[in-house]
Design an enzyme around this catalytic site. Structure first.
Site, PDB file in Angstrom:
ATOM      1  N   ASN A   9     -23.607   0.928  12.522  1.00  0.00           N
ATOM      2  CA  ASN A   9     -23.347   0.943  13.962  1.00  0.00           C
ATOM      3  C   ASN A   9     -24.441   1.768  14.661  1.00  0.00           C
ATOM      4  O   ASN A   9     -24.529   2.983  14.491  1.00  0.00           O
ATOM      5  CB  ASN A   9     -21.956   1.561  14.176  1.00  0.00           C
ATOM      6  CG  ASN A   9     -21.530   1.570  15.621  1.00  0.00           C
ATOM      7  OD1 ASN A   9     -22.328   1.847  16.506  1.00  0.00           O
ATOM      8  ND2 ASN A   9     -20.271   1.273  15.865  1.00  0.00           N
ATOM      9  N   GLY A  11     -24.830   2.626  17.717  1.00  0.00           N
ATOM     10  CA  GLY A  11     -24.308   3.622  18.660  1.00  0.00           C
ATOM     11  C   GLY A  11     -23.966   4.919  17.945  1.00  0.00           C
ATOM     12  O   GLY A  11     -24.270   6.011  18.431  1.00  0.00           O
ATOM     13  N   LYS A  12     -23.336   4.798  16.782  1.00  0.00           N
ATOM     14  CA  LYS A  12     -23.021   6.006  15.998  1.00  0.00           C
ATOM     15  C   LYS A  12     -24.311   6.710  15.585  1.00  0.00           C
ATOM     16  O   LYS A  12     -24.415   7.931  15.700  1.00  0.00           O
ATOM     17  CB  LYS A  12     -22.266   5.630  14.714  1.00  0.00           C
ATOM     18  CG  LYS A  12     -20.812   5.243  14.882  1.00  0.00           C
ATOM     19  CD  LYS A  12     -20.204   5.087  13.477  1.00  0.00           C
ATOM     20  CE  LYS A  12     -18.800   4.572  13.480  1.00  0.00           C
ATOM     21  NZ  LYS A  12     -18.252   4.417  12.103  1.00  0.00           N
ATOM     22  N   GLU A  42     -15.387  -2.693   1.104  1.00  0.00           N
ATOM     23  CA  GLU A  42     -14.285  -3.122   1.973  1.00  0.00           C
ATOM     24  C   GLU A  42     -13.578  -1.896   2.506  1.00  0.00           C
ATOM     25  O   GLU A  42     -13.386  -0.930   1.764  1.00  0.00           O
ATOM     26  CB  GLU A  42     -13.304  -3.965   1.174  1.00  0.00           C
ATOM     27  CG  GLU A  42     -13.634  -5.432   1.245  1.00  0.00           C
ATOM     28  CD  GLU A  42     -12.476  -6.276   0.745  1.00  0.00           C
ATOM     29  OE1 GLU A  42     -11.383  -6.182   1.334  1.00  0.00           O
ATOM     30  OE2 GLU A  42     -12.701  -6.974  -0.244  1.00  0.00           O
ATOM     31  N   ASP A  71     -15.725   7.421   9.908  1.00  0.00           N
ATOM     32  CA  ASP A  71     -14.760   6.368  10.232  1.00  0.00           C
ATOM     33  C   ASP A  71     -14.034   6.817  11.489  1.00  0.00           C
ATOM     34  O   ASP A  71     -13.581   7.958  11.582  1.00  0.00           O
ATOM     35  CB  ASP A  71     -13.779   6.107   9.092  1.00  0.00           C
ATOM     36  CG  ASP A  71     -13.193   4.710   9.232  1.00  0.00           C
ATOM     37  OD1 ASP A  71     -13.935   3.730   9.035  1.00  0.00           O
ATOM     38  OD2 ASP A  71     -12.006   4.583   9.605  1.00  0.00           O
ATOM     39  N   SER A  72     -13.970   5.930  12.446  1.00  0.00           N
ATOM     40  CA  SER A  72     -13.461   6.337  13.748  1.00  0.00           C
ATOM     41  C   SER A  72     -12.789   5.174  14.435  1.00  0.00           C
ATOM     42  O   SER A  72     -12.884   4.025  13.981  1.00  0.00           O
ATOM     43  CB  SER A  72     -14.621   6.871  14.602  1.00  0.00           C
ATOM     44  OG  SER A  72     -15.716   5.986  14.561  1.00  0.00           O
ATOM     45  N   PHE A 152     -21.020   2.984  23.599  1.00  0.00           N
ATOM     46  CA  PHE A 152     -20.776   1.736  22.859  1.00  0.00           C
ATOM     47  C   PHE A 152     -19.264   1.547  22.719  1.00  0.00           C
ATOM     48  O   PHE A 152     -18.483   2.371  23.194  1.00  0.00           O
ATOM     49  CB  PHE A 152     -21.464   1.783  21.486  1.00  0.00           C
ATOM     50  CG  PHE A 152     -20.879   2.792  20.532  1.00  0.00           C
ATOM     51  CD1 PHE A 152     -21.279   4.115  20.582  1.00  0.00           C
ATOM     52  CD2 PHE A 152     -19.905   2.435  19.604  1.00  0.00           C
ATOM     53  CE1 PHE A 152     -20.734   5.063  19.714  1.00  0.00           C
ATOM     54  CE2 PHE A 152     -19.358   3.366  18.722  1.00  0.00           C
ATOM     55  CZ  PHE A 152     -19.773   4.688  18.783  1.00  0.00           C
ATOM     56  N   HIS A 180     -14.872  13.067  20.155  1.00  0.00           N
ATOM     57  CA  HIS A 180     -14.342  13.111  18.787  1.00  0.00           C
ATOM     58  C   HIS A 180     -15.492  13.268  17.776  1.00  0.00           C
ATOM     59  O   HIS A 180     -15.452  14.113  16.894  1.00  0.00           O
ATOM     60  CB  HIS A 180     -13.556  11.828  18.534  1.00  0.00           C
ATOM     61  CG  HIS A 180     -14.290  10.554  18.874  1.00  0.00           C
ATOM     62  ND1 HIS A 180     -15.019  10.396  20.028  1.00  0.00           N
ATOM     63  CD2 HIS A 180     -14.459   9.399  18.178  1.00  0.00           C
ATOM     64  CE1 HIS A 180     -15.571   9.192  20.035  1.00  0.00           C
ATOM     65  NE2 HIS A 180     -15.250   8.569  18.922  1.00  0.00           N
ATOM     66  N   ARG A 181     -16.547  12.457  17.945  1.00  0.00           N
ATOM     67  CA  ARG A 181     -17.675  12.497  16.994  1.00  0.00           C
ATOM     68  C   ARG A 181     -18.467  13.797  17.150  1.00  0.00           C
ATOM     69  O   ARG A 181     -18.895  14.384  16.160  1.00  0.00           O
ATOM     70  CB  ARG A 181     -18.575  11.269  17.218  1.00  0.00           C
ATOM     71  CG  ARG A 181     -19.736  11.164  16.228  1.00  0.00           C
ATOM     72  CD  ARG A 181     -20.348   9.778  16.223  1.00  0.00           C
ATOM     73  NE  ARG A 181     -19.361   8.782  15.846  1.00  0.00           N
ATOM     74  CZ  ARG A 181     -18.726   7.988  16.724  1.00  0.00           C
ATOM     75  NH1 ARG A 181     -19.033   8.018  18.010  1.00  0.00           N
ATOM     76  NH2 ARG A 181     -17.799   7.149  16.309  1.00  0.00           N
TER      77      ARG A 181
HETATM   78  P1  ITT Z   1     -19.746   1.775  10.073  1.00  0.00           P
HETATM   79  O1  ITT Z   1     -18.470   1.615   9.290  1.00  0.00           O
HETATM   80  O2  ITT Z   1     -20.895   1.020   9.485  1.00  0.00           O
HETATM   81  O3  ITT Z   1     -20.072   3.211  10.365  1.00  0.00           O
HETATM   82  P2  ITT Z   1     -18.226   0.518  12.232  1.00  0.00           P
HETATM   83  O4  ITT Z   1     -18.496   0.289  13.695  1.00  0.00           O
HETATM   84  O5  ITT Z   1     -17.713  -0.660  11.435  1.00  0.00           O
HETATM   85  O6  ITT Z   1     -19.554   1.111  11.559  1.00  0.00           O
HETATM   86  P3  ITT Z   1     -15.705   1.937  12.010  1.00  0.00           P
HETATM   87  O7  ITT Z   1     -15.074   1.056  10.983  1.00  0.00           O
HETATM   88  O8  ITT Z   1     -15.541   3.426  11.888  1.00  0.00           O
HETATM   89  O9  ITT Z   1     -17.273   1.739  12.088  1.00  0.00           O
HETATM   90  O10 ITT Z   1     -15.159   1.458  13.433  1.00  0.00           O
HETATM   91  C1  ITT Z   1     -15.390   2.227  14.552  1.00  0.00           C
HETATM   92  C2  ITT Z   1     -15.039   1.435  15.805  1.00  0.00           C
HETATM   93  O11 ITT Z   1     -14.214   2.256  16.660  1.00  0.00           O
HETATM   94  C3  ITT Z   1     -16.276   1.123  16.606  1.00  0.00           C
HETATM   95  O12 ITT Z   1     -16.844  -0.117  16.216  1.00  0.00           O
HETATM   96  C4  ITT Z   1     -15.733   1.116  18.043  1.00  0.00           C
HETATM   97  O13 ITT Z   1     -15.115  -0.108  18.310  1.00  0.00           O
HETATM   98  C5  ITT Z   1     -14.662   2.206  17.987  1.00  0.00           C
HETATM   99  N1  ITT Z   1     -15.252   3.528  18.319  1.00  0.00           N
HETATM  100  C6  ITT Z   1     -15.445   4.576  17.468  1.00  0.00           C
HETATM  101  N2  ITT Z   1     -16.060   5.602  18.081  1.00  0.00           N
HETATM  102  C7  ITT Z   1     -16.280   5.195  19.350  1.00  0.00           C
HETATM  103  C8  ITT Z   1     -16.894   5.792  20.459  1.00  0.00           C
HETATM  104  O14 ITT Z   1     -17.470   6.995  20.390  1.00  0.00           O
HETATM  105  N3  ITT Z   1     -16.916   5.100  21.602  1.00  0.00           N
HETATM  106  C9  ITT Z   1     -16.391   3.882  21.693  1.00  0.00           C
HETATM  107  N4  ITT Z   1     -15.820   3.217  20.683  1.00  0.00           N
HETATM  108  C10 ITT Z   1     -15.744   3.878  19.503  1.00  0.00           C
END
Ligand code: ITT
Length: 206
Positions: A9, A11-12, A42, A71-72, A152, A180-181
């Site tokens: 991701n 954005g992360k 998975e 994970d968020s 994002f 949170h992050r």
């Molecule tokens: P990785 O597992 O590869 O890190 P991912 O996007 O699949 O990427 P997650 O399974 O942790 O990661 O899902 C996180 C989702 O939660 C993310 O795609 C957003 O939809 C939402 N999310 C998490 N943090 C956020 C933030 O700071 N702002 C907005 N949405 C957020």
């Protein structure tokens, strides 16, 4: 020191790097080498912690040093905590941020209780062994239409009351200061700083 991360991701990743600049001291964040070639594990856990730990343990076997995974997601009170660990794929496999936001607006149409929180769990691991986990949350209210272009995911719908703006309307620095992050990352950097500075009790006399 290089600290590896495992996220697909973008954005992360931007937020990880900003946090390292702000409060990571000498730490540089790099994606685990060859990430796009590594088959993604998975995400079958029912909690953020389970998924963060599983991702960190899995990817750390591919990293030449310590690695963390995030994970968020968003917990919406009126939806019993959904989308939660399914936040990335709320509108189905292959869904993007815009699809997920549309579905959330739809599910909350006419709903009075708008309270929600973002949760982030970061797990730190090395060579397949968990070292520590760190958690952060931020409370907010969900709007019925997106506002702002930054951030994002669900940021354009997430109003943070103390700012009076959504997390997509504030700067990356303003988001990181309260998110949170940002909280989970700060806790991890503090932990790493404690590990690398010898405690006073460890000094030998003479
Ligand atoms: P990785 O597992 O590869 O890190 P991912 O996007 O699949 O990427 P997650 O399974 O942790 O990661 O899902 C996180 C989702 O939660 C993310 O795609 C957003 O939809 C939402 N999310 C998490 N943090 C956020 C933030 O700071 N702002 C907005 N949405 C957020």
């Amino acid at each position: 020191m290089t600290l590896y991360c495992a996220t697909t991701n973008a954005g992360k990743l931007r937020e990880f790097r900003l946090a390292a600049q702000k409060f990571g001291g000498e730490i540089r964040i790099e994606p685990v080498p060859g990430l796009s070639q590594i088959p993604a594990p998975e995400e079958t856990g029912r909690t953020f912690a389970e998924n963060a730990i599983a991702k960190a343990i899995y990817y750390s076997r591919f990293a030449p040093g310590p690695l963390f995974a995030d994970d968020s997601g968003l917990e919406v009170d009126a939806l019993g905590g959904e989308p939660g660990v399914d936040s990335a794929h709320y509108a189905g496999a292959g869904a993007g941020d815009a699809d997920n936001n549309r579905l959330l607006i739809e599910r909350l149409r006419g709903v009075a209780n708008r309270s929600a929180r973002f949760v982030c769990v970061i797990a730190l691991a090395e060579q397949g062994k968990l070292i520590e986990t760190f958690e952060g949350t931020i409370e907010g209210r969900l709007l019925d239409a997106p506002r702002g272009e930054n951030g994002f995911g669900y940021d354009p719908l997430f109003l943070y009351p103390p700012y009076g703006r959504t997390l997509a309307e504030v700067s990356p620095e303003e988001k990181l200061a309260v998110s949170h992050r940002g909280k989970a990352l700060r806790a991890m950097f503090e932990f790493l700083a404690r590990l690398s500075s010898p405690s006073p009790g460890a000094r030998t006399a003479g």
